[in-house]
Design an enzyme around this catalytic site. Sequence first.
Site, mmCIF file in Angstrom:
data_model
loop_
_atom_site.group_PDB
_atom_site.id
_atom_site.type_symbol
_atom_site.label_atom_id
_atom_site.label_comp_id
_atom_site.label_asym_id
_atom_site.label_seq_id
_atom_site.Cartn_x
_atom_site.Cartn_y
_atom_site.Cartn_z
ATOM 1 C CE1 TYR A 83 -4.021 -2.100 0.531
ATOM 2 C CE2 TYR A 83 -2.573 -3.339 1.990
ATOM 3 C CZ TYR A 83 -3.744 -3.241 1.268
ATOM 4 O OH TYR A 83 -4.648 -4.277 1.273
ATOM 5 C CG ASN A 104 -10.736 -2.586 -7.733
ATOM 6 O OD1 ASN A 104 -11.259 -2.156 -8.745
ATOM 7 N ND2 ASN A 104 -9.776 -3.511 -7.759
ATOM 8 C CB CYS A 112 -7.269 -4.696 -5.289
ATOM 9 S SG CYS A 112 -8.738 -5.691 -5.490
ATOM 10 C CG HIS A 113 -5.157 -10.370 -6.638
ATOM 11 N ND1 HIS A 113 -5.887 -9.842 -7.694
ATOM 12 C CD2 HIS A 113 -4.147 -11.084 -7.194
ATOM 13 C CE1 HIS A 113 -5.340 -10.231 -8.833
ATOM 14 N NE2 HIS A 113 -4.280 -10.978 -8.558
ATOM 15 C CD GLU A 138 -1.901 -12.591 -10.456
ATOM 16 O OE1 GLU A 138 -0.915 -11.981 -9.975
ATOM 17 O OE2 GLU A 138 -2.931 -12.014 -10.832
#
Length: 144
Positions: A83, A104, A112-113, A138
């Site tokens: 952040y 979001n 945002c993950h 991912e």
Amino acid sequence: MREGSCPFGLWHVHVAWEDDLVSRVRFLRYPAAGGAPEQFTRYLAGDPNGLAGLRSVATEGESVFARIYRAVQAVPYGETTTYGEVAGRVGTVPRVVGTAMRLNPTPLLVPCHRVVAKDGPGGFSPALELKQALLSLERGKRTY
């Protein structure tokens, strides 16, 4: 406006879109009538470029949130940022970034993950397990 969903483990990714512009992405426990854009299915199958060609309403304009969402979109697939790092890139504070992530409207398109706290995973709505599953996907360590 079209709406549909595709599965991701015990969740369903609900999408509202028109042409290539996505206005809403939500994670729910039940499917929607109709399918989501093919790009979401490819992404959730582990294709790093699966969401290519889709745009998010969240990134339009010059508001602080739009700048934050564009900065988050620039975080590469399989990587994370904090952040605080996002805040530094757009000239705001981490709490504002956290608020933008919570609000979001198009998660996955604005990933945002991939934004984590400096000392842990941070939050994720609707469930932290979903954030962890997306990060694992991912990183090639599919847990779903």
